[in-house]
Scaffold this active site. Structure first.
Site, PDB file in Angstrom:
ATOM      1  N   PRO A 137     105.092 -17.171  20.656  1.00  0.00           N
ATOM      2  CA  PRO A 137     104.428 -18.461  20.845  1.00  0.00           C
ATOM      3  C   PRO A 137     105.110 -19.258  21.956  1.00  0.00           C
ATOM      4  O   PRO A 137     106.323 -19.163  22.154  1.00  0.00           O
ATOM      5  CB  PRO A 137     104.614 -19.160  19.488  1.00  0.00           C
ATOM      6  CG  PRO A 137     104.908 -18.063  18.520  1.00  0.00           C
ATOM      7  CD  PRO A 137     105.650 -17.026  19.289  1.00  0.00           C
ATOM      8  N   LYS A 138     104.321 -20.027  22.679  1.00  0.00           N
ATOM      9  CA  LYS A 138     104.873 -20.978  23.644  1.00  0.00           C
ATOM     10  C   LYS A 138     104.845 -22.350  22.996  1.00  0.00           C
ATOM     11  O   LYS A 138     103.790 -22.948  22.808  1.00  0.00           O
ATOM     12  CB  LYS A 138     104.062 -20.979  24.941  1.00  0.00           C
ATOM     13  CG  LYS A 138     104.673 -21.872  26.013  1.00  0.00           C
ATOM     14  CD  LYS A 138     103.849 -21.872  27.287  1.00  0.00           C
ATOM     15  CE  LYS A 138     104.541 -22.688  28.372  1.00  0.00           C
ATOM     16  NZ  LYS A 138     104.832 -24.081  27.967  1.00  0.00           N
ATOM     17  N   TRP A 139     106.015 -22.842  22.654  1.00  0.00           N
ATOM     18  CA  TRP A 139     106.122 -24.071  21.872  1.00  0.00           C
ATOM     19  C   TRP A 139     105.952 -25.309  22.748  1.00  0.00           C
ATOM     20  O   TRP A 139     106.381 -25.341  23.896  1.00  0.00           O
ATOM     21  CB  TRP A 139     107.466 -24.127  21.148  1.00  0.00           C
ATOM     22  CG  TRP A 139     107.654 -22.955  20.247  1.00  0.00           C
ATOM     23  CD1 TRP A 139     108.428 -21.854  20.462  1.00  0.00           C
ATOM     24  CD2 TRP A 139     107.008 -22.757  18.986  1.00  0.00           C
ATOM     25  NE1 TRP A 139     108.312 -20.976  19.410  1.00  0.00           N
ATOM     26  CE2 TRP A 139     107.452 -21.505  18.493  1.00  0.00           C
ATOM     27  CE3 TRP A 139     106.107 -23.500  18.234  1.00  0.00           C
ATOM     28  CZ2 TRP A 139     107.014 -20.995  17.276  1.00  0.00           C
ATOM     29  CZ3 TRP A 139     105.680 -22.988  17.014  1.00  0.00           C
ATOM     30  CH2 TRP A 139     106.127 -21.760  16.558  1.00  0.00           C
ATOM     31  N   ASP A 190     101.465 -23.908  22.397  1.00  0.00           N
ATOM     32  CA  ASP A 190     100.996 -24.312  23.710  1.00  0.00           C
ATOM     33  C   ASP A 190     100.408 -23.140  24.490  1.00  0.00           C
ATOM     34  O   ASP A 190      99.929 -23.303  25.602  1.00  0.00           O
ATOM     35  CB  ASP A 190     102.186 -24.915  24.478  1.00  0.00           C
ATOM     36  CG  ASP A 190     101.778 -25.593  25.758  1.00  0.00           C
ATOM     37  OD1 ASP A 190     100.646 -26.094  25.818  1.00  0.00           O
ATOM     38  OD2 ASP A 190     102.589 -25.633  26.696  1.00  0.00           O
ATOM     39  N   GLY A 191     100.433 -21.958  23.896  1.00  0.00           N
ATOM     40  CA  GLY A 191      99.978 -20.739  24.543  1.00  0.00           C
ATOM     41  C   GLY A 191     100.842 -19.587  24.079  1.00  0.00           C
ATOM     42  O   GLY A 191     101.375 -19.598  22.965  1.00  0.00           O
TER      43      GLY A 191
END
Length: 362
Positions: A30-32, A178-179
C-alpha cells in the site's frame, strides 16, 4: 549516534504509473497517505527525519516510546507517519497536517487528541550492518523478523500477487491507501532516486475558478483556486474552496494572465470569497489566503476573479471536502456553468477503517 548510516539521508523515491505492472520479481505494498519518515535508533536515542531531512521529534513525541518498543536496539527504518481518523474512517491527513505546529503546548495536546502511528516498510541498517546495498527481499525478511509491531507501530502489508494488489487498490482507497508501491525484490536502496513505481488513483472534476495566485517568481499565474458548490453547515448553498491546480509551464503561466485578466475587473462585487480576499486569513482556516504551515514566510494571498469560468482537472483523493495530491489542469469547459460544479459530481471512495486494511492484508 554510532550507526553505520548517519542522519540525515534522503529516502528512495518512485516514478508514477497509471496501471499496476505485473511481474514475478516485485513486491506490492500500500502507498500510505502520510508523512514519509526515516527513523534512526541507537539505544535510547531515536531521531525522526522527514523526506526533506527536517527533524520530526518535536512534532510526534508520542512515537518515541512505541518505536523504542518495536524496533531493534540499533537500526535505521524507513516508513510513514499516519493518523487514524477519530471516527474510524481510514486515515486523517488533515489531522496529521495539524500536528506540525510551532507551539509546544499544542503539540502535546494534539499528541493526546490525535496520536500518530508509524507504518514500517524498509530496513536500511541493523546493528553495525549497512543494508542499503542488500537486495530488498532480504531487507524485507529482516524487517519482518526484527520488528515487534504494537498498537502504534505496524509492518506494512505486502504481496507478490498482482490480483491481491488490485483488490487493495480498489477496495481500500477509503482507508487511506493513496495507491500502490511496486518494489523490485532484487533492488538495492537508492536514496533520492526514483527506483520504485507508484500507482495512484486519478479522477476528473469540473470546478469553478474563483481566483489565482501569482507565481513565486512574479511572472504569470502560479495556481488557480478551485471551487465546488454545496451546502454549508447551516444548509446554505455556497462555493467551497476545494484546492488549487498548478505546475504550469512558463509559457502557460503567461498565457493565463491574458486569459484571466478581464475577469479581475469588478471581481469583488458579489464574490463568494470576498471576506477572504479582504481580511488576513487565519492560518488554521481553510481559506485561499493565509500562511503555509510549512513556510510561514510564504504569501498565499490570491487575486479574486469573477466566477465565470470552469476548468476540468484531474485529482487523486478528496479528504475533508478538499482535493489531495496531483491536481492537474486538463482543459477549459466553456460548455459548463460555474453553478453546475457541485460536489455531487465526484466519484470518491467509501470510507474503510485503517485497521481493516491492516487486518485483511496482513
Amino acid at each position: 549516534m554510532t550507526l553505520p548510516i548517519s542522519p540525515p539521508i534522503k529516502p528512495m523515491l518512485a516514478k508514477l504509473a497509471r496501471s499496476i505492472p505485473e511481474s514475478d520479481g516485485v513486491l506490492y505494498e500500500p502507498k500510505w497517505d502520510g508523512f514519509r519518515c526515516i527513523v534512526f535508533r541507537d539505544g535510547d536515542h531515536i531521531q525522526l527525519t522527514s523526506r526533506n531531512q527536517k527533524p520530526f521529534n518535536r512534532y510526534f513525541p508520542e512515537l518515541l516510546p512505541v518505536l523504542a518498543d518495536a524496533l531493534p536496539d540499533r537500526c535505521v527504518a524507513d516508513g510513514e507517519i499516519v493518523v487514524a481518523h477519530a471516527e474510524g474512517r481510514g486515515l486523517d491527513f488533515d489531522a496529521l497536517q495539524q500536528r506540525i505546529h510551532p507551539a509546544e503546548s499544542r503539540v502535546r495536546m494534539l499528541a493526546e487528541q490525535t496520536p500518530s502511528e508509524f507504518v514500517a516498510f524498509d530496513l536500511l541498517a541493523l546493528g553495525d550492518d549497512d543494508l542499503m546495498a542488500t537486495p530488498f527481499r532480504e531487507r524485507r525478511a529482516l524487517l519482518e523478523r526484527e520488528l515487534i509491531p504494537n498498537a502504534s507501530v505496524h509492518l506494512t502489508p505486502a504481496t507478490t500477487d498482482a490480483t491481491i494488489a488490485e483488490r487493495w487498490f480498489t477496495r481500500f482507497e477509503g482507508a487511506g491507501l493513496d495507491g500502490l508501491m511496486v518494489k523490485p525484490l532484487d533492488g538495492v536502496y537508492t536514496p533520492d532516486k526514483r527506483s520504485l513505481v507508484k500507482v495512484k488513483h486519478e479522477r476528473t472534476a469540473e470546478c469553478a475558478v474563483a481566483g489565482f495566485r501569482v507565481h513565486k517568481d512574479g511572472e504569470g499565474v502560479g495556481s488557480l483556486l478551485l471551487g465546488l458548490y454545496g451546502p454549508d453547515g447551516d444548509g446554505v448553498d455556497r462555493l467551497h474552496h476545494v484546492g488549487v491546480c498548478a505546475a504550469f509551464t512558463a509559457t502557460f503561466r503567461r498565457e493565463l494572465v491574458d486569459e484571466l485578466g478581464p475577469l479581475t475587473v469588478d471581481a469583488l462585487d458579489g464574490h463568494p470569497w470576498r471576506g477572504w480576499a479582504e481580511a488576513q486569513a487565519d492560518a488554521t482556516q481553510r481559506m485561499p489566503g493565509g500562511f503555509s504551515r510549512w513556510n510561514v514566510d510564504k504569501d498565499l494571498s490570491f487575486v479574486p476573479l469573477r466566477v465565470e469560468r470552469v476548468v476540468e482537472v484531474t485529482f487523486g483523493q478528496l479528504e475533508g471536502g478538499r482535493f489531495r495530491h496531483g491536481v492537474k489542469f486538463q482543459r477549459w469547459r466553456p460548455d459548463r456553468t460555474p453553478e453546475s460544479c457541485r460536489y455531487e459530481q465526484l466519484d470518491v471512495a467509501s470510507p474503510v477503517r485503517f485497521d481493516e486494511l491492516l487486518a485483511e492484508s496482513g
